[in-house]
Design a protein around this motif. Structure first.
Motif, PDB file in Angstrom:
ATOM      1  N   ALA A   1       0.822  -1.201   0.000  1.00 14.33           N
ATOM      2  CA  ALA A   1       0.000   0.000   0.000  1.00 14.33           C
ATOM      3  C   ALA A   1       0.858   1.254   0.000  1.00 14.33           C
ATOM      4  N   GLU A   2       0.302   2.312  -0.567  1.00 12.32           N
ATOM      5  CA  GLU A   2       1.051   3.558  -0.673  1.00 12.32           C
ATOM      6  C   GLU A   2       1.321   4.217   0.673  1.00 12.32           C
ATOM      7  N   ASN A   3       0.581   3.858   1.714  1.00 15.51           N
ATOM      8  CA  ASN A   3       0.763   4.486   3.020  1.00 15.51           C
ATOM      9  C   ASN A   3       2.136   4.208   3.614  1.00 15.51           C
ATOM     10  N   THR A   4       2.857   3.221   3.093  1.00 10.76           N
ATOM     11  CA  THR A   4       4.182   2.933   3.618  1.00 10.76           C
ATOM     12  C   THR A   4       5.183   4.002   3.203  1.00 10.76           C
ATOM     13  N   GLN A   5       4.784   4.879   2.302  1.00  6.35           N
ATOM     14  CA  GLN A   5       5.665   5.961   1.880  1.00  6.35           C
ATOM     15  C   GLN A   5       5.673   7.114   2.879  1.00  6.35           C
ATOM     16  N   VAL A   6       4.686   7.164   3.758  1.00  7.67           N
ATOM     17  CA  VAL A   6       4.586   8.226   4.745  1.00  7.67           C
ATOM     18  C   VAL A   6       5.639   8.000   5.831  1.00  7.67           C
ATOM     19  N   ASP A   7       6.348   9.063   6.192  1.00  2.88           N
ATOM     20  CA  ASP A   7       7.357   8.989   7.233  1.00  2.88           C
ATOM     21  C   ASP A   7       6.699   8.612   8.554  1.00  2.88           C
ATOM     22  N   VAL A   8       7.187   7.555   9.174  1.00  2.00           N
ATOM     23  CA  VAL A   8       6.624   7.072  10.432  1.00  2.00           C
ATOM     24  C   VAL A   8       6.607   8.171  11.487  1.00  2.00           C
ATOM     25  N   LYS A   9       7.619   9.021  11.508  1.00  2.00           N
ATOM     26  CA  LYS A   9       7.714  10.072  12.514  1.00  2.00           C
ATOM     27  C   LYS A   9       6.629  11.132  12.390  1.00  2.00           C
ATOM     28  N   LYS A  10       5.916  11.135  11.276  1.00  2.00           N
ATOM     29  CA  LYS A  10       4.855  12.120  11.063  1.00  2.00           C
ATOM     30  C   LYS A  10       3.467  11.556  11.359  1.00  2.00           C
ATOM     31  N   LEU A  11       3.383  10.273  11.662  1.00  2.00           N
ATOM     32  CA  LEU A  11       2.089   9.641  11.871  1.00  2.00           C
ATOM     33  C   LEU A  11       1.545   9.896  13.271  1.00  2.00           C
ATOM     34  N   SER A  12       0.236  10.045  13.347  1.00  2.00           N
ATOM     35  CA  SER A  12      -0.431  10.113  14.653  1.00  2.00           C
ATOM     36  C   SER A  12      -0.427   8.709  15.247  1.00  2.00           C
ATOM     37  N   PHE A  13      -0.711   8.619  16.540  1.00  2.00           N
ATOM     38  CA  PHE A  13      -0.780   7.320  17.191  1.00  2.00           C
ATOM     39  C   PHE A  13      -1.825   6.438  16.508  1.00  2.00           C
ATOM     40  N   GLU A  14      -2.994   6.998  16.261  1.00  4.30           N
ATOM     41  CA  GLU A  14      -4.086   6.223  15.682  1.00  4.30           C
ATOM     42  C   GLU A  14      -3.722   5.688  14.300  1.00  4.30           C
ATOM     43  N   ARG A  15      -3.107   6.530  13.490  1.00  3.58           N
ATOM     44  CA  ARG A  15      -2.728   6.108  12.140  1.00  3.58           C
ATOM     45  C   ARG A  15      -1.618   5.059  12.195  1.00  3.58           C
ATOM     46  N   ALA A  16      -0.655   5.240  13.092  1.00  6.36           N
ATOM     47  CA  ALA A  16       0.451   4.287  13.224  1.00  6.36           C
ATOM     48  C   ALA A  16      -0.060   2.932  13.688  1.00  6.36           C
ATOM     49  N   ILE A  17      -0.956   2.922  14.662  1.00  3.83           N
ATOM     50  CA  ILE A  17      -1.475   1.651  15.178  1.00  3.83           C
ATOM     51  C   ILE A  17      -2.317   0.959  14.120  1.00  3.83           C
ATOM     52  N   GLU A  18      -3.063   1.728  13.348  1.00  2.00           N
ATOM     53  CA  GLU A  18      -3.880   1.167  12.267  1.00  2.00           C
ATOM     54  C   GLU A  18      -2.987   0.479  11.228  1.00  2.00           C
ATOM     55  N   GLU A  19      -1.919   1.151  10.841  1.00  2.00           N
ATOM     56  CA  GLU A  19      -1.009   0.570   9.855  1.00  2.00           C
ATOM     57  C   GLU A  19      -0.295  -0.650  10.438  1.00  2.00           C
TER      58      GLU A  19
END
Length: 83
Positions: free
Chosen positions: A2-20
């Motif tokens: 999925a394209e979401n793996t291109q997003v820098d982990v350090k920029k993710l919210s807790f909710e988005r990181a846990i979802e991924e």
């Protein structure tokens, strides 16, 4: 992947990181991911786990700072009991 793996982990919210992270765990548990991709998403999962832990530590520190009694006086740093 999925394209979401291109997003820098350090920029993710807790909710988005846990979802991924949950999505990665499901993919790995299915066992249908090629070896190279499994290794890559496992590495991303580790980074996501560290991000979630970091955000939880930050939230806990913020809660510790705002622990007060009824008169508004700080009563100390008690960990938040979420249960």
């Amino acid at each position: 992947m999925a394209e979401n793996t291109q997003v820098d982990v350090k920029k993710l919210s807790f909710e988005r990181a846990i979802e991924e992270l949950e999505s990665i765990v499901k993919r790995l548990e299915d066992g249908k991911v090629p070896l190279e991709e499994s290794v890559a998403i496992y590495e991303r999962g580790e980074a996501l786990k560290r991000r979630c832990e970091e955000l939880l530590r930050q939230a806990e520190a913020r809660v510790d700072k705002i622990t007060t009694d009824a008169s508004g006086q700080v009563t100390g740093t008690e960990p938040l009991d979420v249960q």
